[in-house]
Design an enzyme around this catalytic site. Structure first.
Site, PDB file in Angstrom:
ATOM      1  N   HIS A 121       9.298  -3.355   3.489  1.00 23.25           N
ATOM      2  CA  HIS A 121       8.598  -3.591   2.020  1.00 23.25           C
ATOM      3  C   HIS A 121       9.933  -3.790   1.330  1.00 23.25           C
ATOM      4  CE1 HIS A 121       5.608  -0.820   3.383  1.00 23.25           C
ATOM      5  NE2 HIS A 121       4.630  -1.744   3.050  1.00 23.25           N
ATOM      6  N   MET A 137       0.910  -1.233  -0.186  1.00 27.11           N
ATOM      7  CA  MET A 137       0.040  -0.051  -0.016  1.00 27.11           C
ATOM      8  C   MET A 137       0.988   1.309  -0.070  1.00 27.11           C
ATOM      9  SD  MET A 137      -3.479  -0.881   2.027  1.00 27.11           S
ATOM     10  CE  MET A 137      -3.065  -0.599   3.891  1.00 27.11           C
TER      11      MET A 137
HETATM   12  P1  AMP Z   1       1.440  -2.823   3.547  1.00 27.53           P
HETATM   13  O1  AMP Z   1       1.976  -1.879   2.776  1.00 27.53           O
HETATM   14  O2  AMP Z   1       1.327  -2.651   4.975  1.00 27.53           O
HETATM   15  O3  AMP Z   1      -0.056  -3.590   2.952  1.00 27.53           O
HETATM   16  O4  AMP Z   1       2.519  -4.208   3.352  1.00 27.53           O
HETATM   17  C1  AMP Z   1       2.846  -4.845   2.236  1.00 27.53           C
HETATM   18  C2  AMP Z   1       3.720  -5.990   2.327  1.00 27.53           C
HETATM   19  O5  AMP Z   1       4.672  -5.713   3.145  1.00 27.53           O
HETATM   20  C3  AMP Z   1       2.883  -7.147   3.333  1.00 27.53           C
HETATM   21  O6  AMP Z   1       3.016  -8.119   2.907  1.00 27.53           O
HETATM   22  C4  AMP Z   1       3.327  -7.031   4.645  1.00 27.53           C
HETATM   23  O7  AMP Z   1       3.304  -7.951   5.483  1.00 27.53           O
HETATM   24  C5  AMP Z   1       4.785  -6.364   4.337  1.00 27.53           C
HETATM   25  N1  AMP Z   1       5.506  -5.710   5.488  1.00 27.53           N
HETATM   26  C6  AMP Z   1       4.973  -4.700   6.160  1.00 27.53           C
HETATM   27  N2  AMP Z   1       5.687  -4.286   7.196  1.00 27.53           N
HETATM   28  C7  AMP Z   1       6.627  -5.394   7.268  1.00 27.53           C
HETATM   29  C8  AMP Z   1       7.951  -5.266   8.152  1.00 27.53           C
HETATM   30  N3  AMP Z   1       8.024  -4.816   9.109  1.00 27.53           N
HETATM   31  N4  AMP Z   1       8.738  -6.475   7.845  1.00 27.53           N
HETATM   32  C9  AMP Z   1       8.430  -7.376   6.953  1.00 27.53           C
HETATM   33  N5  AMP Z   1       7.340  -7.449   5.819  1.00 27.53           N
HETATM   34  C10 AMP Z   1       6.401  -6.296   6.252  1.00 27.53           C
END
Ligand code: AMP
Length: 302
Positions: free
Chosen positions: A37, A30
């Site tokens: 990420h 997102m």
């Molecule tokens: P989001 O943008 O929050 O929807 O996250 C996108 C992807 O990044 C998802 O698969 C999350 O699980 C992963 N993600 C977010 N924060 C972390 C983190 N601290 N460590 C590893 N992966 C993450």
């Protein structure tokens, strides 16, 4: 590194890549990217010929009372951060492109036994929205591999199950949680917190770590340990949504193996979620050499 917003442009490129036999890795996000990420993009770069990062703040996973409008968006800074990892494509669709029928769009409902527990209790709409947007992205991008962070372990388990149940020919790869120096799991929502609050917020991870140590030292009174953790966090000023032990593979209450601590708590208006494995999981089934003609779905372990 191209940036594409139009689905028709993306379709043409994906067709070209697939016809030339290249493997595709997808990292759905997102945006408002951080090192967590970027770890996903780095892994995708190692596994696949072509890497697509999607940036889309998905409205269907937010309830009307939640922070969809305030959710941080910064595509220019995201582009700069991604440059170092050279994805082939950043896909930035509009809401209209993803959901041309708006609220009348087809829904995707993961099994309620997975989607209505943990985060799903206070956010019952959330995983339906996640499953819906991931299905759409999977169909548009046609990846061989898709990368998900262990930070959102419930999401990871639900997507793995969805891919298996709906027979998407995709291998889901999990990536360990990236944390700051104090232990706080990186999250785009951490930008709502001051530096001081971020240090304070790491108490969630520290509490989980203490519970893990007590379990590994032989304490199996999980209800007592979780209740004490909730009491401690509440006294510190967190509003705890849940603090539970569940099976990391299927989220069940079978704690013979694969025990994992799951927690969510609010610090003022900011929702923090985290999880911590108590027992090491089976190794991530990343294929050593992946043959595009034989979709290795048997590698999925759930
Ligand atoms: P989001 O943008 O929050 O929807 O996250 C996108 C992807 O990044 C998802 O698969 C999350 O699980 C992963 N993600 C977010 N924060 C972390 C983190 N601290 N460590 C590893 N992966 C993450």
């Amino acid at each position: 590194m191209q940036i594409i917003s139009q689905i028709s442009d993306l379709n043409r490129l994906i067709k070209k890549w697939r016809l030339s036999g290249q493997t595709i890795g997808l990292v759905p996000t997102m945006g408002s990217l951080h090192d967590g990420h970027l770890r996903l993009v780095e892994m995708a770069r190692k596994d696949s010929d072509k890497v697509v990062v999607s940036i889309f703040v998905n409205p269907t996973q937010f309830a009307p009372t939640e922070d969809f409008d305030q959710y941080p968006r910064d595509i220019d800074s995201d582009r700069v951060k991604l440059e170092k990892y050279s994805p082939d494509l950043i896909f930035t669709p509009t809401t209209q492109a993803i959901y041309p029928k708006g609220a009348a769009s087809t829904r995707v409902c993961p099994s309620e036994s997975l989607s209505q527990i943990l985060c799903g209790k206070s956010r019952p709409h959330f995983f339906d929205g996640v499953a819906q947007v991931c299905s759409i992205l999977f169909n548009i991008v046609q990846p061989d591999f898709a990368y998900f962070g262990e930070k959102d372990r419930q999401q990871l388990v639900i997507i793995r199950r969805m891919v298996r149940d709906l027979h998407f020919p995709i291998i889901i790869i999990n990536v360990p949680t990236e944390r700051d120096v104090h232990g706080l799991a990186l999250s785009s929502r951490n930008s709502y917190l001051s530096e001081e609050q971020r240090i304070f917020a790491s108490e969630l991870f520290k509490t989980m770590s203490r519970v893990k140590s007590q379990i590994l030292a032989g304490n199996q009174d999980y209800a007592y340990l979780c209740n004490r953790a909730i009491e401690h966090l509440t006294n510190m000023g967190f509003v705890v949504d849940y603090f539970e032990l569940r099976n990391s593979i299927d989220l069940s209450e079978d704690l013979q193996a694969n025990r994992c601590i799951f927690a969510a708590a609010n610090l003022e208006a900011t929702r923090l979620i985290d999880n911590l494995l108590v027992d090491a999981e089976p190794a991530t089934p990343i294929p050593v050499s992946y043959n595009i003609d034989s979709q290795a779905t048997e590698l999925l372990f759930f």
